[in-house]
Write a protein that holds these residues in place. Structure first.
Motif, mmCIF file in Angstrom:
data_model
loop_
_atom_site.group_PDB
_atom_site.id
_atom_site.type_symbol
_atom_site.label_atom_id
_atom_site.label_comp_id
_atom_site.label_asym_id
_atom_site.label_seq_id
_atom_site.Cartn_x
_atom_site.Cartn_y
_atom_site.Cartn_z
ATOM 1 N N GLY A 168 0.825 -1.212 0.000
ATOM 2 C CA GLY A 168 0.000 0.000 0.000
ATOM 3 C C GLY A 168 0.855 1.256 0.000
ATOM 4 N N SER A 169 2.093 1.125 0.482
ATOM 5 C CA SER A 169 2.957 2.310 0.589
ATOM 6 C C SER A 169 3.359 2.880 -0.768
ATOM 7 C CB SER A 169 4.208 1.971 1.407
ATOM 8 O OG SER A 169 4.995 1.007 0.740
ATOM 9 N N VAL A 170 3.150 2.120 -1.853
ATOM 10 C CA VAL A 170 3.615 2.620 -3.163
ATOM 11 C C VAL A 170 2.906 3.901 -3.593
ATOM 12 C CG1 VAL A 170 4.399 0.363 -3.997
ATOM 13 C CG2 VAL A 170 2.085 1.146 -4.588
ATOM 14 N N ILE A 171 1.727 4.157 -3.019
ATOM 15 C CA ILE A 171 1.043 5.411 -3.384
ATOM 16 C C ILE A 171 1.082 6.416 -2.235
ATOM 17 C CG2 ILE A 171 -0.424 4.557 -5.243
ATOM 18 C CD1 ILE A 171 -2.712 4.368 -3.126
ATOM 19 N N SER A 172 1.810 6.084 -1.182
ATOM 20 C CA SER A 172 1.831 6.979 -0.025
ATOM 21 C C SER A 172 2.684 8.209 -0.296
ATOM 22 C CB SER A 172 2.375 6.224 1.189
ATOM 23 O OG SER A 172 2.479 7.114 2.273
ATOM 24 N N THR A 173 2.157 9.346 0.120
ATOM 25 C CA THR A 173 2.906 10.604 -0.006
ATOM 26 C C THR A 173 3.525 10.998 1.334
ATOM 27 O OG1 THR A 173 0.920 11.816 0.577
ATOM 28 C CG2 THR A 173 1.341 11.485 -1.782
ATOM 29 N N ASN A 218 -9.651 7.448 1.773
ATOM 30 C CA ASN A 218 -10.480 6.958 0.665
ATOM 31 C C ASN A 218 -9.770 7.007 -0.680
ATOM 32 O OD1 ASN A 218 -12.608 6.360 2.338
ATOM 33 N ND2 ASN A 218 -13.535 8.396 2.114
ATOM 34 N N VAL A 219 -8.474 6.756 -0.698
ATOM 35 C CA VAL A 219 -7.769 6.722 -1.986
ATOM 36 C C VAL A 219 -8.079 5.409 -2.689
ATOM 37 C CG1 VAL A 219 -5.882 8.255 -1.311
ATOM 38 C CG2 VAL A 219 -5.685 5.791 -0.914
ATOM 39 N N ASP A 220 -7.991 5.423 -3.986
ATOM 40 C CA ASP A 220 -8.191 4.181 -4.730
ATOM 41 C C ASP A 220 -7.035 3.994 -5.712
ATOM 42 O OD1 ASP A 220 -8.678 5.797 -6.887
ATOM 43 O OD2 ASP A 220 -10.850 5.526 -6.859
ATOM 44 N N ALA A 280 -8.713 -8.399 -14.121
ATOM 45 C CA ALA A 280 -7.564 -8.293 -13.213
ATOM 46 C C ALA A 280 -6.256 -8.038 -13.964
ATOM 47 C CB ALA A 280 -7.440 -9.575 -12.393
ATOM 48 N N ALA A 281 -6.228 -8.368 -15.246
ATOM 49 C CA ALA A 281 -4.959 -8.329 -15.985
ATOM 50 C C ALA A 281 -4.386 -6.915 -16.072
ATOM 51 C CB ALA A 281 -5.167 -8.906 -17.391
ATOM 52 N N GLY A 282 -3.133 -6.791 -15.671
ATOM 53 C CA GLY A 282 -2.441 -5.507 -15.764
ATOM 54 C C GLY A 282 -2.839 -4.505 -14.699
ATOM 55 N N GLN A 283 -3.539 -4.977 -13.653
ATOM 56 C CA GLN A 283 -4.062 -4.060 -12.633
ATOM 57 C C GLN A 283 -3.328 -4.216 -11.296
ATOM 58 O OE1 GLN A 283 -6.581 -1.855 -13.385
ATOM 59 N NE2 GLN A 283 -6.354 -2.711 -15.445
ATOM 60 N N ALA A 284 -3.304 -3.125 -10.531
ATOM 61 C CA ALA A 284 -2.837 -3.163 -9.137
ATOM 62 C C ALA A 284 -4.079 -3.024 -8.258
ATOM 63 C CB ALA A 284 -1.884 -2.011 -8.873
ATOM 64 N N PHE A 285 -4.128 -3.791 -7.169
ATOM 65 C CA PHE A 285 -5.313 -3.739 -6.299
ATOM 66 C C PHE A 285 -4.918 -3.366 -4.871
ATOM 67 C CE2 PHE A 285 -6.445 -6.674 -9.700
ATOM 68 C CZ PHE A 285 -7.684 -6.176 -10.082
ATOM 69 N N ASN A 286 -5.491 -2.278 -4.367
ATOM 70 C CA ASN A 286 -5.344 -1.952 -2.945
ATOM 71 C C ASN A 286 -6.227 -2.928 -2.173
ATOM 72 O OD1 ASN A 286 -4.035 0.279 -3.980
ATOM 73 N ND2 ASN A 286 -5.641 1.739 -3.446
ATOM 74 N N VAL A 287 -5.704 -3.531 -1.115
ATOM 75 C CA VAL A 287 -6.565 -4.393 -0.291
ATOM 76 C C VAL A 287 -6.550 -3.886 1.141
ATOM 77 C CG1 VAL A 287 -6.458 -6.492 -1.691
ATOM 78 C CG2 VAL A 287 -4.705 -6.112 0.011
ATOM 79 N N THR A 288 -7.731 -3.823 1.732
ATOM 80 C CA THR A 288 -7.841 -3.376 3.120
ATOM 81 C C THR A 288 -8.855 -4.256 3.835
ATOM 82 O OG1 THR A 288 -9.754 -1.920 3.088
ATOM 83 C CG2 THR A 288 -7.715 -1.017 2.200
#
Ligand code: NAD
Length: 246
Positions: free
Chosen positions: A117-122, A128-130, A231-239
């Motif tokens: 999840g940290s890959v999009i952390s600023t 509520n980020v997606d 799902a192909a080529g996608q990144a999924f945030n999981v919580t």
């Protein structure tokens, strides 16, 4: 559909739960593990390959006869003023490139890779980020920099030579077998470093149960195989759902 899974990092905290989630499907799938460490109590019914992701020939040998790969391996995230940059990049980026190349050479169609999840952390509050949130210009640390690079190479490989890929981005993972989160908190307590508070205790953090993270990997693998798959080529945030105070 039964698969022949290889779980890379299958001796790890998350990897062991991925094995469990595959078993729970009871769909006739077989499981093999690839890890640099083989434990004394490795399950006898699982073929175990001891190898290093950084060695193409190790990875390639383990992929013989495999139809789906779930790659969870990574060095642990360490808080340090001198993080092991070369180690992170050699395993998370170069090692993952070996996995991709070996999958393509063996005609494997499904590759799921654990991101973070940290890959999009600023470093700022993120509510509520997606998955439309872009990577920040500057990763929050070197470990995350390597996870971003890893994710980019995995997603770029989607559709190449029949391979379909996706990444799963858990935040902090908790549950049985955890070697980082609770042990880290206990260490802080043992050192007496818990006696102060930064902020007003309203900060929220995503913790995700390890069984749910593992389940997400198996569901993703089930969906892959066709470049037209959602799902192909996608990144999924999981919580786990609602974040909790941290
Ligand atoms: P872990 O350390 O328990 O498991 C990682 C496994 O990878 C270990 O069994 C280790 O032996 C293996 N490994 C490491 N280097 C290897 C190499 N060169 N070749 C082969 N195997 C190697 O870690 P974990 O907590 O299960 O994390 C799994 C994944 O989840 C990692 O990709 C990590 O970045 C990601 N992640 C973890 C958390 C968390 O809170 N634990 C949070 C976000 C993302």
């Amino acid at each position: 559909m039964p698969e022949k899974y290889l779980v890379i990092g299958g001796n790890g905290f998350l990897g062991r739960h991925v094995l469990e989630q595959i078993r729970l499907r009871k769909d006739g799938s077989s499981i093999a593990v690839f890890d640099i460490v083989k434990p004394a109590d490795a399950p006898a019914d699982i073929k175990f390959y001891v190898g290093d992701l950084r060695k193409f020939e190790d990875v390639s040998a383990a992929l013989e006869g495999i139809t789906a790969v779930i790659h969870t391996a990574s060095p642990p995230h360490v808080n340090s003023s001198n993080p092991p940059r070369d180690l992170y990049f050699s395993i998370n980026v170069d090692g993952t490139k070996n996995v991709i190349a070996a999958c393509k050479a063996k005609g494997i169609k499904k590759l799921v890779v654990t991101s973070s999840g940290s890959v999009i952390s600023t470093g700022e509050s993120m509510v509520n980020v997606d998955e439309s949130t872009p990577y920040p210009p500057q990763a929050i640390d070197v470990y995350t920099e390597s996870k971003i690079e890893c994710e980019k190479v995995v997603l770029a490989a989607n559709g190449e030579e029949g391979l379909t890929t996706c990444t799963i981005r858990p935040s902090a993972i908790f549950g049985p077998g955890d070697r980082q989160l609770i042990p880290g908190m206990l260490e802080v307590c043992q050192k007496g470093q818990h006696k102060f508070q930064i902020g007003d205790n309203s900060s929220l953090m995503d913790f995700t149960y390890v069984g749910n993270v593992a389940y997400a990997h198996v569901l993703a693998a089930e969906k892959l195989g066709d470049v037209k798959s959602e799902a192909a080529g996608q990144a999924f945030n999981v919580t786990n759902g609602t974040p909790v105070p941290f």
